[in-house]
Design an enzyme around this catalytic site. Structure first.
Site, mmCIF file in Angstrom:
data_model
loop_
_atom_site.group_PDB
_atom_site.id
_atom_site.type_symbol
_atom_site.label_atom_id
_atom_site.label_comp_id
_atom_site.label_asym_id
_atom_site.label_seq_id
_atom_site.Cartn_x
_atom_site.Cartn_y
_atom_site.Cartn_z
ATOM 1 N N HIS A 1 -12.385 -4.042 3.546
ATOM 2 C CA HIS A 1 -11.043 -4.063 4.113
ATOM 3 C C HIS A 1 -11.139 -4.134 5.633
ATOM 4 O O HIS A 1 -12.064 -3.592 6.237
ATOM 5 C CB HIS A 1 -10.274 -2.798 3.708
ATOM 6 C CG HIS A 1 -10.055 -2.674 2.231
ATOM 7 N ND1 HIS A 1 -10.514 -1.614 1.491
ATOM 8 C CD2 HIS A 1 -9.423 -3.490 1.354
ATOM 9 C CE1 HIS A 1 -10.168 -1.774 0.227
ATOM 10 N NE2 HIS A 1 -9.513 -2.904 0.114
ATOM 11 N N GLU A 12 -9.982 -1.046 -10.542
ATOM 12 C CA GLU A 12 -11.048 -1.267 -9.556
ATOM 13 C C GLU A 12 -12.302 -0.526 -9.943
ATOM 14 O O GLU A 12 -12.266 0.613 -10.428
ATOM 15 C CB GLU A 12 -10.620 -0.833 -8.153
ATOM 16 C CG GLU A 12 -11.712 -1.088 -7.117
ATOM 17 C CD GLU A 12 -11.255 -0.903 -5.680
ATOM 18 O OE1 GLU A 12 -12.088 -0.462 -4.860
ATOM 19 O OE2 GLU A 12 -10.093 -1.207 -5.360
ATOM 20 N N GLY A 15 -10.285 -7.492 0.594
ATOM 21 C CA GLY A 15 -10.886 -7.751 1.895
ATOM 22 C C GLY A 15 -11.076 -9.230 2.156
ATOM 23 O O GLY A 15 -12.110 -9.659 2.666
ATOM 24 N N ASP A 55 -0.524 -1.649 -4.246
ATOM 25 C CA ASP A 55 -1.913 -1.877 -3.838
ATOM 26 C C ASP A 55 -2.623 -0.543 -3.669
ATOM 27 O O ASP A 55 -2.165 0.330 -2.921
ATOM 28 C CB ASP A 55 -1.919 -2.659 -2.514
ATOM 29 C CG ASP A 55 -3.292 -3.163 -2.127
ATOM 30 O OD1 ASP A 55 -4.135 -3.334 -3.034
ATOM 31 O OD2 ASP A 55 -3.512 -3.405 -0.924
ATOM 32 N N HIS A 56 -3.729 -0.367 -4.376
ATOM 33 C CA HIS A 56 -4.526 0.866 -4.299
ATOM 34 C C HIS A 56 -3.707 2.122 -4.620
ATOM 35 O O HIS A 56 -3.741 3.105 -3.861
ATOM 36 C CB HIS A 56 -5.186 1.001 -2.921
ATOM 37 C CG HIS A 56 -6.295 0.020 -2.697
ATOM 38 N ND1 HIS A 56 -7.557 0.159 -3.232
ATOM 39 C CD2 HIS A 56 -6.314 -1.155 -2.021
ATOM 40 C CE1 HIS A 56 -8.300 -0.871 -2.880
ATOM 41 N NE2 HIS A 56 -7.566 -1.688 -2.150
ATOM 42 N N SER A 101 0.845 -1.192 0.000
ATOM 43 C CA SER A 101 0.000 0.000 0.000
ATOM 44 C C SER A 101 0.884 1.246 0.000
ATOM 45 O O SER A 101 2.082 1.177 0.286
ATOM 46 C CB SER A 101 -0.899 0.003 1.236
ATOM 47 O OG SER A 101 -0.117 0.196 2.417
ATOM 48 N N VAL A 115 -5.081 -10.474 1.168
ATOM 49 C CA VAL A 115 -5.084 -10.733 2.612
ATOM 50 C C VAL A 115 -4.018 -9.861 3.267
ATOM 51 O O VAL A 115 -2.864 -9.865 2.849
ATOM 52 C CB VAL A 115 -4.788 -12.220 2.912
ATOM 53 C CG1 VAL A 115 -4.653 -12.451 4.413
ATOM 54 C CG2 VAL A 115 -5.872 -13.118 2.329
ATOM 55 N N ASN A 116 -4.412 -9.137 4.282
ATOM 56 C CA ASN A 116 -3.453 -8.330 5.039
ATOM 57 C C ASN A 116 -3.799 -8.334 6.523
ATOM 58 O O ASN A 116 -2.966 -8.659 7.365
ATOM 59 C CB ASN A 116 -3.414 -6.884 4.519
ATOM 60 C CG ASN A 116 -2.375 -6.034 5.217
ATOM 61 O OD1 ASN A 116 -1.346 -6.533 5.683
ATOM 62 N ND2 ASN A 116 -2.621 -4.738 5.309
#
Length: 284
Positions: free
Chosen positions: A180, A134, A209, A82-83, A50, A231-232
């Site tokens: 998330h 997305e 999520g 990510d994002h 991220s 997965v985080n």
């Protein structure tokens, strides 16, 4: 083995009905644990980073750790933004050595999201870098951004299909009811939306999520064409819980290796379980 784009394994994942886990990295211990789990299961891996984690670790350290993991393991590993919030952030990561990027334009108007994502895809593909887009708004908390349930918005299948056709993304994250962070109750996934989209586009869809989603729902999502699952939070929770327990038992310990080692091992077990659940064992 050098870092690879997600196109090294995502087409195979969709064709053979398994999913590859994106496990976010937050420090060296996360990199080591996720890599060890991947080696034990012989699975491809996606290291998610991220913008918050990138700021915390530093882009040079992040790339160096990922490259070391890929070289040591011999696994196909993608280093994935990510994002990513802007074209500039995505390009910065690509120039630094990322092999994959996500551009999250979901907070823009639909037409603007298409236009902006298309620009990222054109630049990234010229460098052999894969791109995730997305559509829809996924609830929960990611870094410092929180979206409550009232403002989460499910993806429209027709819009998702058109989005893929116009942008040419390599993977498409669509809002289907996940969030998330950890869930307060059981999430309600919209498998009808998944099936409507995956039946019409050649690339896999992405489930954001993934932490805390029941196993049977994960299996059904993979059967519907989900080829990447993020997965985080579960890893973060396990890591922190183990540190707290270690320090509570050994109040005089000050050597971080004494409590980071069991914390790292706890992530190995979480990731191995996810890899088996996603069906990517022995797919490297």
């Amino acid at each position: 083995m050098p870092l690879v784009s997600m196109n090294e394994f995502l087409p195979k994942a969709k064709a053979n009905k398994f999913a590859v886990g994106q496990f976010n990295i937050n420090n060296l211990e996360f990199v080591q644990a996720i890599t060890e789990a991947g080696m034990l299961e012989n699975s491809p891996l996606i290291f998610g980073v991220s913008e918050g984690a990138l700021k915390y670790m530093g882009i040079e350290y992040t790339v160096a750790m990922a490259e070391a993991a890929a070289k040591k393991s011999g696994l196909p590993i993608a280093l994935h933004l990510d994002h990513g919030s802007t074209f500039e952030v995505a390009m910065k990561c690509i120039r630094a050595g990322f092999s994959s990027v996500m551009f999250d334009g979901s907070h823009h108007a639909y037409e603007d999201n298409i236009r902006l994502t298309k620009e990222v895809v054109k630049a990234a593909h010229a460098m052999g870098v894969s791109v995730e887009g997305e559509l829809g708004t996924i609830g929960g908390t990611e870094d410092d951004l929180t979206v409550d349930e009232a403002h989460a918005q499910l993806a429209d299948p027709e819009e998702a299909i058109r989005f893929y056709e116009e942008t040419g993304v390599d993977a498409l994250a669509i809002a289907v009811g996940t969030a998330h962070g950890m869930y307060k109750g059981e999430p309600k996934l919209h498998f009808d939306i998944m099936e409507a989209v995956t039946s019409k586009i050649p690339v896999p869809i992405v489930l954001h999520g993934g932490s805390g989603v029941p196993d049977d729902a994960i299996k059904k999502a993979v059967a519907c064409g989900v080829g990447k699952i993020n997965v985080n939070t579960e890893n973060q929770v396990s890591f922190t819980k183990t540190i707290r327990e270690s320090l509570a038992k050994q109040e005089t310990v000050y050597d971080p290796r004494k409590y980071l080692t069991p914390a790292r091992e706890s992530i190995v077990e979480v990731v191995r379980e996810k890899i088996r659940l996603f069906g990517s064992s022995n797919q490297a």
